[in-house]
Design an enzyme around this catalytic site. Structure first.
Site, short mmCIF file in Angstrom:
data_model
loop_
_atom_site.label_atom_id
_atom_site.label_comp_id
_atom_site.label_asym_id
_atom_site.label_seq_id
_atom_site.Cartn_x
_atom_site.Cartn_y
_atom_site.Cartn_z
N ARG A 68 -23.76 83.65 38.30
CA ARG A 68 -24.84 84.63 38.25
C ARG A 68 -25.21 84.85 36.80
O ARG A 68 -24.46 85.49 36.04
CB ARG A 68 -24.40 85.93 38.92
CG ARG A 68 -24.16 85.81 40.42
CD ARG A 68 -25.41 85.35 41.15
NE ARG A 68 -25.27 85.38 42.60
CZ ARG A 68 -26.21 84.98 43.45
NH1 ARG A 68 -27.35 84.49 42.98
NH2 ARG A 68 -26.02 85.06 44.75
N ALA A 80 -25.41 85.43 51.44
CA ALA A 80 -26.50 86.40 51.36
C ALA A 80 -27.77 85.70 50.94
O ALA A 80 -27.74 84.60 50.39
CB ALA A 80 -26.15 87.52 50.37
N GLU A 97 -28.83 82.13 56.50
CA GLU A 97 -28.03 82.10 55.28
C GLU A 97 -26.61 81.60 55.54
O GLU A 97 -26.05 80.85 54.75
CB GLU A 97 -27.99 83.49 54.64
CG GLU A 97 -29.32 83.96 54.09
CD GLU A 97 -29.90 83.04 53.03
OE1 GLU A 97 -29.12 82.41 52.30
OE2 GLU A 97 -31.14 82.96 52.94
N GLU A 101 -25.53 78.27 53.53
CA GLU A 101 -24.53 78.38 52.47
C GLU A 101 -23.13 77.94 52.89
O GLU A 101 -22.33 77.55 52.05
CB GLU A 101 -24.49 79.82 51.95
CG GLU A 101 -25.79 80.24 51.28
CD GLU A 101 -25.70 81.56 50.55
OE1 GLU A 101 -24.68 82.28 50.71
OE2 GLU A 101 -26.65 81.88 49.81
N GLU A 148 -26.54 77.01 43.48
CA GLU A 148 -25.80 76.75 44.72
C GLU A 148 -25.16 75.36 44.73
O GLU A 148 -24.21 75.12 45.48
CB GLU A 148 -26.71 76.92 45.92
CG GLU A 148 -27.16 78.36 46.14
CD GLU A 148 -28.05 78.52 47.35
OE1 GLU A 148 -28.44 77.48 47.92
OE2 GLU A 148 -28.34 79.67 47.73
#
Length: 208
Positions: A68, A80, A97, A101, A148
């Site tokens: 992040r 999320a 999601e 993910e 990701e």
């Protein structure tokens, strides 16, 4: 006295949007205070988000580790994502999601909690779902990119996550709120008493 958040909207004398980004924007409002003064408030306008606390039959939570940039850290999080389409059903977004993910699907869905992430400076609201009865999703894995592409996946016991939260080792808002809400629900009326997955969400009304 009932402790419950209530809707209220103070008068806005003027409003402008000095910045518009890809997914969010910044709005500046001139708001009338109770004493009659007018104060300028800047805040981020956000489409809203969903998050999924996916709990397996061994009492482990599916978590992922992702970079992040604003906080310059790799954070452990729960799956999320943004509500990309206005009026989108949040359950459908959460299911998407979890698939994208983690390549996982769930048969049992409930609303764990709804939260404003930073109401002093952003209007983002997040609905955190509890997903159970997990299994691997069918078909090919979703092609990830950007942050990701470097994502790690793990399944971590609930007790270990609680320890990490209270020790100051885990910081992601949705993970912290989701895990502690799970523990609170278990200690209260139980998980079966949680709201259904299609429960109304006044902060982000959605289509059925």
């Amino acid at each position: 006295m009932t402790i419950k958040d209530t809707a209220e909207e103070w008068e806005v004398r003027a409003s402008e949007t000095p910045f518009t980004g890809n997914k969010t924007s910044v709005r500046t409002d001139d708001v009338v205070m109770p004493d009659g003064s007018v104060v300028r408030r800047d805040y981020q306008v956000h489409p809203g988000s969903v998050a999924v606390l996916a709990l397996d039959d061994q009492d482990r939570v599916l978590v992922l580790r992702q970079y992040r940039h604003p906080v310059r850290q790799k954070l452990w999080e729960i799956p999320a994502g943004l509500l990309d389409v206005p009026g989108e059903n949040p359950l459908h977004a959460a299911q998407r999601e979890l698939y994208e993910e983690a390549h996982v699907k769930a048969e049992d869905w409930r609303v764990l909690t709804d939260v404003y992430t930073t109401p002093g400076g952003c209007d983002e609201s997040v609905r955190i779902f509890l997903a159970r009865d997990l299994s691997e999703a069918e078909g090919e894995r979703f092609l990830v990119e950007h942050e990701e592409a470097d994502m790690e996946l793990a399944r971590v016991p609930v007790d270990e996550l609680v320890r990490g939260v209270l020790a100051g080792e885990l910081h992601n808002n949705c993970l912290v709120v989701g895990v502690l809400s799970l523990v609170a629900a278990r200690g209260g009326d139980g998980l079966e008493a949680l709201r259904p997955a299609e429960a109304p969400w006044p902060a982000r009304p959605f289509d059925a």
